[in-house]
Design an enzyme around this catalytic site. Structure first.
Site, short mmCIF file in Angstrom:
data_model
loop_
_atom_site.label_atom_id
_atom_site.label_comp_id
_atom_site.label_asym_id
_atom_site.label_seq_id
_atom_site.Cartn_x
_atom_site.Cartn_y
_atom_site.Cartn_z
N HIS A 49 31.46 21.34 12.54
CA HIS A 49 30.84 22.66 12.51
C HIS A 49 31.85 23.78 12.70
CE1 HIS A 49 27.24 20.24 12.50
NE2 HIS A 49 26.74 21.26 11.83
N GLU A 99 19.11 13.60 5.57
CA GLU A 99 20.48 13.48 6.08
C GLU A 99 20.75 12.13 6.72
OE1 GLU A 99 21.52 17.09 8.17
OE2 GLU A 99 19.65 17.10 9.28
N ASP A 113 25.79 15.20 6.94
CA ASP A 113 25.33 14.11 7.80
C ASP A 113 25.02 12.86 6.99
OD1 ASP A 113 25.45 14.88 10.52
OD2 ASP A 113 23.92 16.38 10.10
N CYS A 119 22.34 21.27 0.67
CA CYS A 119 22.82 22.37 1.50
C CYS A 119 24.03 21.96 2.34
CB CYS A 119 21.70 22.91 2.40
SG CYS A 119 21.10 21.70 3.56
C1 PEP Z 1 24.28 18.67 6.64
O1 PEP Z 1 24.25 17.76 7.48
O2 PEP Z 1 24.72 18.52 5.48
C2 PEP Z 1 23.80 20.01 7.00
C3 PEP Z 1 23.70 20.96 6.11
O3 PEP Z 1 23.52 20.26 8.32
P1 PEP Z 1 24.66 20.50 9.42
O4 PEP Z 1 25.98 20.60 8.71
O5 PEP Z 1 24.34 21.73 10.15
O6 PEP Z 1 24.56 19.26 10.26
MG MG Z 2 23.12 18.04 9.28
#
Ligand code: PEP
Ligand code: MG
Length: 583
Positions: free
Chosen positions: A205, A449, A473, A520
């Site tokens: 993140h 995910e 994920d 996403c």
């Molecule tokens: C993902 O897991 O691809 C996602 C968009 O969520 P995050 O990156 O916030 O875990």
């Molecule tokens: Mg995620």
């Protein structure tokens, strides 16, 4: 002497600046520039903090003396003397002054910067007794910071400004062992032109927020924070993951040229803002934005996004030392995002904390649990805290009265979780109804995910209006690779045949049922993946605003029909990566 360190390139572009090396625990100290006429008051704040700490120490000494304990505790007495000595230390006081007077750093920033300088020198000492004095210095500085926290800077309200006109225009880059997502929020408002961390993976993140800020960043650079010294000149190449320290004039000129080329390219791309994203064979593609804060809506609109595909609401919950935002605060934040998007849809994901997104900066990952990524995270946490979850759902329903809102649930895997979640959405709506509070209608979506979810798509399609594939994920859980761990980053493979099978079948099933599906995860904003995703039938991409125009440019050059045949051959390949440049 010029040398380079290598890490993972996570956010594009070149940054050239002086290094500010910080311990991650000190990232919560504000970093901003003060004006020339505020320099004296910053020095005064520092002097007062030092005097207050000295006075405290004198009081303890006095008490010990009165209790007749000085003989009983000779080590304590000696320690207090050492602390007093360190407080007056010339290198500390004159060094801190230098950062304030010459560089216009605010007092806290100057203090922690000088601490890093002296701490390095302690680390290099042969004598173990002297080496250990570093901990004493840290304690003394922590005490001064605590005092200063109680006495707000008179200029803190205007914090986080660019360098004042009369300050030397020296760009700064941040070098840290680690930065948590909560640190990144602080960082977002600071003055740094780029950053390097020792740890972290490409889809950690920390890296994701760096991309959202559109500043050059390298993570997983192992020992960068030890090798790079305070104030070293550093080049961060966010395209290749190389960090050059103390560059020669020739290298500097080369990187300066590359930096300018990047700016020209950006300027060129910006002309595509109002061009519709349509392929050569006429397929219209939806390009949405991923945001972390309501204020990011402006960047989404500026990049030409046609909506928000992922609002990571957990960033409202982070770094608040246990005091979570209540329904009203959340409602205001979601409403700002909805209004900011001026009638375009906003997809709000319910809180996804845990794993590499701890609620508090201090709590490092894995503190309490052996496998935080497999633990109480995302929807699991929300279902374990129903009153918190209901408050969030009510806030989102209320915001939906101000514009189109889609609700997105992270990390679902079980039918029971789906049932519980939907029951809570109904309950939240009934509660608002009962109190006569205005609410809007929501479209309901689930994130795919976890492989278990990707393998049971019909279940999800029965209950939800749309799906959004979280590839970050999905890759992590399919390949059993911690996305935030740089030591296994080479195995984190977005085109592993298993990942591609799950992606392809999810997209195909949604299309067969006429349900919306988007990606996403970071894959959606990676231009090297655009053709493959189009070939697999994806027509909706959600990514950081900074990536939208580059992806749009790629789309404008593609024939989606032709890519379909090529994508099938990639899907069937033993080594899909080898085919990625064909097509
Ligand atoms: C993902 O897991 O691809 C996602 C968009 O969520 P995050 O990156 O916030 O875990
Ligand atoms: Mg995620």
């Amino acid at each position: 002497m010029t040398f380079s360190v290598h890490g993972l390139a996570v956010s594009r572009g070149i940054a050239i600046g002086r290094a500010v090396v910080v311990a991650s625990s000190r990232m919560d100290v504000a970093h901003y520039f003060v004006q020339a006429d505020e320099v004296q008051s910053e020095i005064e704040r520092l002097r007062r903090a030092r005097n207050a700490v000295a006075e405290d120490i004198h009081k303890v000494q006095q008490n010990l003396h009165e209790l007749g304990s000085t003989d009983a505790h000779p080590e304590l007495t000696a320690l207090l003397d050492v602390h007093l000595m360190l407080l007056q230390d010339e290198q500390l006081t004159s060094g801190v002054k230098h950062w304030i007077v010459d560089r216009h750093y605010n007092a806290e920033w100057a203090l922690t910067t000088q601490l890093e300088v002296i701490a390095r020198q302690f680390d290099e000492m042969e004598d173990p007794y002297l080496r250990e004095r570093k901990a004493d210095l840290e304690q003394v500085v922590e005490r001064m910071l605590r005092v200063m926290r109680g006495v707000e800077s008179p200029v803190a309200g205007e914090a986080r400004q660019p360098a004042p006109d009369n300050a030397p225009e020296i760009p700064l880059v941040l070098i840290a062992h680690d930065l948590s997502p909560a640190d990144m929020l602080q960082f977002k408002q600071s003055v740094f032109a780029g950053f390097v961390t020792d740890v972290g993976g490409k889809t950690s993140h920390t890296a994701i927020v760096a991309r959202s800020m559109d500043i050059p960043a390298v993570v997983g650079a192992r020992s960068a924070s030890h090798l790079i010294k305070q104030d070293d000149w550093v080049v961060i190449d966010g395209d290749t993951g190389v960090v050059v320290v103390d560059p020669s004039p020739i290298l500097l000129a080369e990187y300066g040229f590359k930096q300018r080329q990047g700016e020209v390219e950006r300027e060129r791309l910006s002309r595509l803002r109002n061009t519709p994203a349509v392929t050569l064979d006429g397929q219209r593609i939806e390009l949405l934005a991923n945001i972390e804060q309501p204020e990011d809506a402006a960047a989404a609109l500026k990049a030409g996004a046609v909506g928000v595909g992922l609002f990571r609401s957990e960033f409202l919950f982070m770094g608040r030392e246990g005091k979570l935002p209540d329904e009203e605060e959340q409602y205001q934040a979601y409403r700002r995002a909805v209004e900011g998007m001026q009638g375009l849809p906003v997809t709000i994901r319910t809180v996804d904390v845990g794993a590499d997104k701890p609620l508090d900066r201090g709590a490092s990952r894995g503190d309490d649990h052996l496998n935080p990524a497999l633990g109480l995270r995302a929807i699991r946490w929300s279902l374990a805290e129903p009153s918190m979850f209901l408050a969030q759902l009510r806030a989102i329903l209320r915001a939906a009265a101000h514009g189109p809102v889609h609700l997105l649930i992270p990390m679902l895997a079980h039918a029971s979780e789906i049932r519980q979640t939907l029951a809570l959405v109904r309950r939240a709506s009934e509660q608002l109804e009962a109190s006569g509070t205005r609410q809007g209608l929501l479209k309901l979506g689930a994130m795919i995910e976890v492989p278990a979810a990707a393998l049971t798509i019909p279940l999800f399609l029965r209950h939800f209006d749309f799906l959004s594939i979280g590839t970050n994920d999905l890759i992590q859980y399919t390949l059993a690779i911690d996305r935030a761990d740089e030591s296994v980053a080479h195995l984190y493979d977005p085109v592993h045949p298993a990942v591609l099978q799950l992606l392809a079948s999810t997209i195909a099933q949604c299309r067969e049922q006429g349900k919306g599906v988007s990606v996403c995860g970071e894959m959606a904003g990676d231009v090297s993946m655009t053709r493959l995703l189009l070939g697999l039938g994806l027509r909706s991409f959600s990514m950081h605003p900074s990536q939208i125009l580059a992806v749009k440019q790629q789309i404008l050059r593609c024939d989606a029909g032709r890519l379909q045949t090529w994508a099938q051959s990639v899907l069937a390949a033993e080594d899909p990566a080898a085919l990625m440049t064909d097509g």
